[in-house]
Structure formats: structure tokens, C-alpha cells
Design a protein around this motif. Structure first.
Motif, PDB file in Angstrom:
ATOM      1  N   ILE A 258     -15.428   6.245  20.804  1.00  0.00           N
ATOM      2  CA  ILE A 258     -15.279   5.704  22.156  1.00  0.00           C
ATOM      3  C   ILE A 258     -13.638   5.680  22.632  1.00  0.00           C
ATOM      4  O   ILE A 258     -13.041   6.409  23.494  1.00  0.00           O
ATOM      5  N   PHE A 259     -12.631   5.040  21.770  1.00  0.00           N
ATOM      6  CA  PHE A 259     -11.303   5.139  22.069  1.00  0.00           C
ATOM      7  C   PHE A 259     -10.833   6.570  21.743  1.00  0.00           C
ATOM      8  O   PHE A 259      -9.820   6.878  22.152  1.00  0.00           O
ATOM      9  N   GLY A 260     -11.313   7.067  20.588  1.00  0.00           N
ATOM     10  CA  GLY A 260     -10.942   8.606  20.486  1.00  0.00           C
ATOM     11  C   GLY A 260      -9.987   8.701  19.349  1.00  0.00           C
ATOM     12  O   GLY A 260      -9.219   9.674  19.203  1.00  0.00           O
ATOM     13  N   TYR A 261      -9.996   7.751  18.287  1.00  0.00           N
ATOM     14  CA  TYR A 261      -8.873   7.856  17.167  1.00  0.00           C
ATOM     15  C   TYR A 261      -9.566   7.896  15.985  1.00  0.00           C
ATOM     16  O   TYR A 261     -10.596   7.160  15.598  1.00  0.00           O
ATOM     17  N   GLU A 262      -9.277   8.843  14.981  1.00  0.00           N
ATOM     18  CA  GLU A 262      -9.887   8.978  13.840  1.00  0.00           C
ATOM     19  C   GLU A 262      -8.742   8.410  12.843  1.00  0.00           C
ATOM     20  O   GLU A 262      -7.554   8.765  12.645  1.00  0.00           O
ATOM     21  N   LEU A 263      -9.235   7.359  12.039  1.00  0.00           N
ATOM     22  CA  LEU A 263      -8.446   6.852  11.129  1.00  0.00           C
ATOM     23  C   LEU A 263      -7.838   7.602  10.100  1.00  0.00           C
ATOM     24  O   LEU A 263      -8.707   8.536   9.289  1.00  0.00           O
ATOM     25  N   THR A 264      -6.626   7.487   9.544  1.00  0.00           N
ATOM     26  CA  THR A 264      -6.369   8.580   8.625  1.00  0.00           C
ATOM     27  C   THR A 264      -6.260   7.880   7.184  1.00  0.00           C
ATOM     28  O   THR A 264      -6.087   8.835   6.140  1.00  0.00           O
ATOM     29  N   ARG A 265      -6.154   6.656   6.843  1.00  0.00           N
ATOM     30  CA  ARG A 265      -6.213   6.040   5.805  1.00  0.00           C
ATOM     31  C   ARG A 265      -7.343   5.183   5.427  1.00  0.00           C
ATOM     32  O   ARG A 265      -7.660   4.432   6.450  1.00  0.00           O
ATOM     33  N   THR A 266      -8.062   5.289   4.372  1.00  0.00           N
ATOM     34  CA  THR A 266      -9.383   4.095   4.217  1.00  0.00           C
ATOM     35  C   THR A 266      -8.613   2.916   3.467  1.00  0.00           C
ATOM     36  O   THR A 266      -7.417   2.848   3.293  1.00  0.00           O
ATOM     37  N   SER A 267      -9.500   2.009   3.361  1.00  0.00           N
ATOM     38  CA  SER A 267      -8.971   0.599   2.846  1.00  0.00           C
ATOM     39  C   SER A 267      -8.320   0.925   1.576  1.00  0.00           C
ATOM     40  O   SER A 267      -7.231   0.163   1.035  1.00  0.00           O
ATOM     41  N   GLU A 268      -9.037   1.647   0.648  1.00  0.00           N
ATOM     42  CA  GLU A 268      -8.674   1.758  -0.577  1.00  0.00           C
ATOM     43  C   GLU A 268      -7.522   2.684  -0.831  1.00  0.00           C
ATOM     44  O   GLU A 268      -6.641   2.195  -1.579  1.00  0.00           O
ATOM     45  N   GLN A 269      -7.278   3.536   0.057  1.00  0.00           N
ATOM     46  CA  GLN A 269      -6.040   4.488   0.154  1.00  0.00           C
ATOM     47  C   GLN A 269      -4.699   3.622   0.445  1.00  0.00           C
ATOM     48  O   GLN A 269      -3.554   3.534   0.001  1.00  0.00           O
ATOM     49  N   THR A 270      -5.070   2.828   1.496  1.00  0.00           N
ATOM     50  CA  THR A 270      -3.829   1.869   2.024  1.00  0.00           C
ATOM     51  C   THR A 270      -3.526   1.004   0.964  1.00  0.00           C
ATOM     52  O   THR A 270      -2.549   0.516   0.785  1.00  0.00           O
ATOM     53  N   PHE A 271      -4.496   0.416   0.405  1.00  0.00           N
ATOM     54  CA  PHE A 271      -4.275  -0.647  -0.830  1.00  0.00           C
ATOM     55  C   PHE A 271      -3.523   0.034  -2.004  1.00  0.00           C
ATOM     56  O   PHE A 271      -2.628  -0.611  -2.293  1.00  0.00           O
ATOM     57  N   ASP A 272      -3.862   1.341  -2.283  1.00  0.00           N
ATOM     58  CA  ASP A 272      -3.021   1.982  -3.291  1.00  0.00           C
ATOM     59  C   ASP A 272      -1.813   2.421  -3.077  1.00  0.00           C
ATOM     60  O   ASP A 272      -0.875   2.556  -3.732  1.00  0.00           O
ATOM     61  N   ASP A 273      -1.637   2.585  -1.718  1.00  0.00           N
ATOM     62  CA  ASP A 273      -0.213   2.993  -1.235  1.00  0.00           C
ATOM     63  C   ASP A 273       0.694   1.616  -1.279  1.00  0.00           C
ATOM     64  O   ASP A 273       1.904   1.853  -1.918  1.00  0.00           O
ATOM     65  N   PHE A 274       0.071   0.437  -0.982  1.00  0.00           N
ATOM     66  CA  PHE A 274       0.865  -0.851  -1.147  1.00  0.00           C
ATOM     67  C   PHE A 274       1.140  -1.031  -2.826  1.00  0.00           C
ATOM     68  O   PHE A 274       2.152  -1.457  -2.980  1.00  0.00           O
ATOM     69  N   ARG A 275      -0.071  -0.860  -3.257  1.00  0.00           N
ATOM     70  CA  ARG A 275       0.310  -1.067  -4.834  1.00  0.00           C
ATOM     71  C   ARG A 275       1.152  -0.304  -5.621  1.00  0.00           C
ATOM     72  O   ARG A 275       2.129  -0.877  -6.400  1.00  0.00           O
ATOM     73  N   ARG A 276       1.503   0.898  -5.242  1.00  0.00           N
ATOM     74  CA  ARG A 276       2.685   1.699  -5.758  1.00  0.00           C
ATOM     75  C   ARG A 276       3.879   1.076  -5.642  1.00  0.00           C
ATOM     76  O   ARG A 276       4.922   1.487  -5.869  1.00  0.00           O
ATOM     77  N   SER A 277       3.981   0.207  -4.256  1.00  0.00           N
ATOM     78  CA  SER A 277       5.335  -0.322  -3.922  1.00  0.00           C
ATOM     79  C   SER A 277       5.641  -1.517  -4.752  1.00  0.00           C
ATOM     80  O   SER A 277       6.838  -1.973  -4.657  1.00  0.00           O
ATOM     81  N   LEU A 278       4.776  -2.133  -5.468  1.00  0.00           N
ATOM     82  CA  LEU A 278       5.158  -3.307  -6.249  1.00  0.00           C
ATOM     83  C   LEU A 278       5.338  -3.060  -7.558  1.00  0.00           C
ATOM     84  O   LEU A 278       4.925  -2.152  -8.216  1.00  0.00           O
ATOM     85  N   ARG A 279       6.097  -4.120  -8.156  1.00  0.00           N
ATOM     86  CA  ARG A 279       6.225  -3.927  -9.667  1.00  0.00           C
ATOM     87  C   ARG A 279       4.502  -4.241 -10.361  1.00  0.00           C
ATOM     88  O   ARG A 279       4.100  -5.151  -9.953  1.00  0.00           O
ATOM     89  N   PRO A 280       4.819  -3.480 -11.633  1.00  0.00           N
ATOM     90  CA  PRO A 280       3.108  -3.733 -12.303  1.00  0.00           C
ATOM     91  C   PRO A 280       3.161  -5.350 -12.514  1.00  0.00           C
ATOM     92  O   PRO A 280       4.045  -5.687 -13.017  1.00  0.00           O
ATOM     93  N   GLY A 281       1.790  -5.642 -12.489  1.00  0.00           N
ATOM     94  CA  GLY A 281       1.644  -6.953 -12.836  1.00  0.00           C
ATOM     95  C   GLY A 281       1.702  -7.253 -14.182  1.00  0.00           C
ATOM     96  O   GLY A 281       1.730  -6.143 -15.015  1.00  0.00           O
TER      97      GLY A 281
END
Length: 326
Positions: free
Chosen positions: A294-317
Motif C-alpha cells: 500500500i505504501f509502496g516501499y520495499e525494505l532493503t535490509r532484513t532484521s538479520e542483515q541489519t543486526f549483522d551490519d551493527f555487529r560489525r561496528s562493535l568490538r568483539p565480545g
């Protein structure tokens, strides 16, 4: 005719980025001017955004709308309280009421974009697998930030009945997960140890920053009336998130989890809002087909991809450092 856009809460990390993006697009998105309003000076560079220091909880916001000839309002000044329940409630609910009153008095305002939250659905053991926009909260909206969002959306619906000429777009977003955007889950995941609830492994969804910004731009530039969920497809379990981050989970009993988790995280020099405990217990997931169809927008990142992008920005635990598998 070019739009004059007012963005509230522009000192916030996401709102400041959003306002600057709108200003940069300018005439390409039919925008002539972007005005940002907040009670404090933003830390970020707002670029071409005109900043006005004012409080939306006061009648001053009406004067800003009138003086600047605002015709489009983007309300992003909705946030979980970080220090004390009262201030958050006052800003979220009272601020929205005053802003809507100013919009109602203005003959110029023709569009309102509300940056809402999937917190409106609450979190409970009785939740459906996926919330649709017509779904109702089963529990977990009786206090705190979720209750604020329920009240805010109620006031916006009342405004819509009084001003049927105004196009209203409500975006119910999952939390943006990005190293530069201050959200409760970002702050939670940055801790070296992650408090969790014994016996629960909540399903979590995240929204990529680029997707969140593009949805907002399209809502401003085009007429997209309605209410839309926005979250990356799929889910990430808390146990999966902790394993990928290399951070150990600290299981705590359900009774008293909110207070214990907050004290523990404060001892590590961080903080989380008191409302996060229900999400970390029961999780939440939403259906986003209306955003696409209805809105007409196709999301470009899944939740998993978004999390992995964020994970790479942090120091390893610590578990990663010890050779644990992510």
C-alpha cells in the motif's frame, strides 16, 4: 509549490539525521525549507536545517508553525524515558497534544507524519506471531513508553477526525539498530554482558537506518495516508544475537527482572529504559506487507542483515575473543 517541513525533536540522533536528509534532498523531494525544533541544541551538524530552540509542550510551537509557514509536520519527538517516568510522559503525550492543537489552528498545515513505534502493540505471552496494523495490544501497554505511544496515536486519530483535510501518515517502526542512533536496543547490545530472562528467548526485529530514512522521505514527498509497520523482514532471537556478538547472557529470574537488569547494566556504566524488560522477555514481531503493498516501499535490509551490519561496528565480545563461534 515547495513544502516547508517542521521536524520535532531534532536534537535526537535519528531526528537530526532525518531532518538533514530532508534538507539535502530539497527541491528533488519538493521541499523548500526544513525547520528543526527542540529544547536543546543538537550535537550533530544539521546542514541546511533551520534550528529553532523551542518546547513543543508550550504554545510557542504554534508561533513557529505560523511564522515559518509550515505545511508539513514530521513528529519525531517520541522517546522512552531515560531518567524518571514523569519527564518522558510529559514530553511524549503533553508535547503531542500541544503540537496537534497548533496544527489544528493552522490553515496552512496539510500533512502530518508521525514517527510512532511498534511498542504500541506491547509485548506479552499472548501475542500473535505477527502484528498487523489492525491488531491490538494483548498486554504490556499499561505503563511506560508503550502506553505513551497508545495515547499519542489516539490523539492523532482524534485530530484526523477534526481535520479531515490533513493527510496523516503513521509509521510504526521497530527500533533502528545503528551505531550512531541512540536506541534502547543499541545501548543494550553494547554491554559486555547481556541480562536475559530465564526460560525466554524473545524474537526481535530491527529497522535499518537507510530504510527508516527513505520511508520518512517518501511519506513527506508523496501522499501516503494510513498506518504502516516498518521493520526488517524476519526475526533474530536474543540467544542468536548474543552468540553473534560474542557476549554472554546473564539469566535472571522473571520476577524482578526489570529492576535487576537495570541495576546490573548501570553497574557497567550504561542504562536502559525500564520498559525494555517486556520486550526482552516476550519479544515482538510485526507484518510489513502494507508497507510494501500500500505504501509502496520495499525494505532493503532484513532484521538479520541489519543486526549483522551493527555487529560489525562493535568490538568483539569476550566469547569471540576466547574463540567462541559467532
Amino acid at each position: 509549490m515547495s513544502r516547508v517541513v517542521l521536524v520535532t525533536g531534532v536534537a535526537g540522533s535519528f531526528a537530526s539525521v532525518a531532518a538533514r536528509r530532508l534538507a539535502e534532498l530539497g527541491e528533488d523531494a519538493g521541499i523548500g525549507k526544513v525547520v528543526g525544533i527542540d529544547t536543546i541544541l543538537p550535537d550533530a551538524d544539521l546542514g541546511g536545517v533551520k534550528f529553532v530552540r523551542a518546547d513543543i509542550r508550550t504554545p510557542v510551537v504554534g508561533k513557529v508553525i505560523a511564522v515559518e509557514d509550515v505545511d508539513t509536520v514530521v513528529h519525531l519527538d517520541l522517546n522512552p524515558p531515560q531518567r524518571g517516568r514523569g519527564s518522558g510522559k510529559e514530553l511524549n503525550v503533553i508535547g503531542t497534544m500541544q503540537l496537534l492543537a497548533a496544527c489544528q489552528r493552522s490553515a496552512q498545515v496539510g500533512k502530518l507524519v508521525l514517527g510512532s513505534s511498534t511498542a504500541v502493540y506491547g509485548s506479552s505471552s499472548r501475542d500473535p506471531a505477527l502484528f498487523t496494523e489492525s491488531g491490538l495490544a494483548r498486554s504490556g501497554v499499561r505503563s511506560g513508553f508503550p502506553k505513551d505511544i497508545v495515547e499519542v496515536e489516539s490523539y492523532v486519530r482524534g485530530f484526523a477526525r477534526r481535520r479531515q483535510d490533513v493527510i496523516i501518515t503513521t509509521i510504526r517502526s521497530a527500533q533502528v539498530l545503528h551505531p550512531d542512533i541512540d536506541t534502547p536496543l543499541r545501548n543494550y547490545f553494547k554491554n559486555p554482558v547481556l541480562p536475559s530472562v530465564v526460560g525466554f528467548d524473545p524474537r526481535l526485529q530491527f529497522l535499518a537506518l537507510d530504510d527508516a530514512l527513505e520511508i520518512l522521505v517518501q511519506a513527506v514527498a508523496n501522499d501516503r495516508p494510513g498506518t504502516f509497520n516498518a521493520a526488517g523482514d524476519g526475526i533474530v532471537l536474543l540467544s542468536q544475537a548474543a552468540r553473534r556478538l560474542g557476549r554472554p547472557l546473564l539469566p535472571l529470574p522473571p520476577i524482578g527482572f526489570a529492576g535487576a537488569a537495570r541495576r546490573f547494566i548501570r553497574a557497567m556504566g550504561s542504562d536502559i529504559p525500564p520498559d525494555l524488560h517486556r520486550l526482552l522477555t516476550y519479544g515482538r514481531a510485526v507484518d510489513t506487507s502494507a508497507l510494501r503493498d500500500i505504501f509502496g516501499y520495499e525494505l532493503t535490509r532484513t532484521s538479520e542483515q541489519t543486526f549483522d551490519d551493527f555487529r560489525r561496528s562493535l568490538r568483539p565480545g569476550i566469547l569471540s575473543a576466547l574463540g567462541g563461534r559467532a
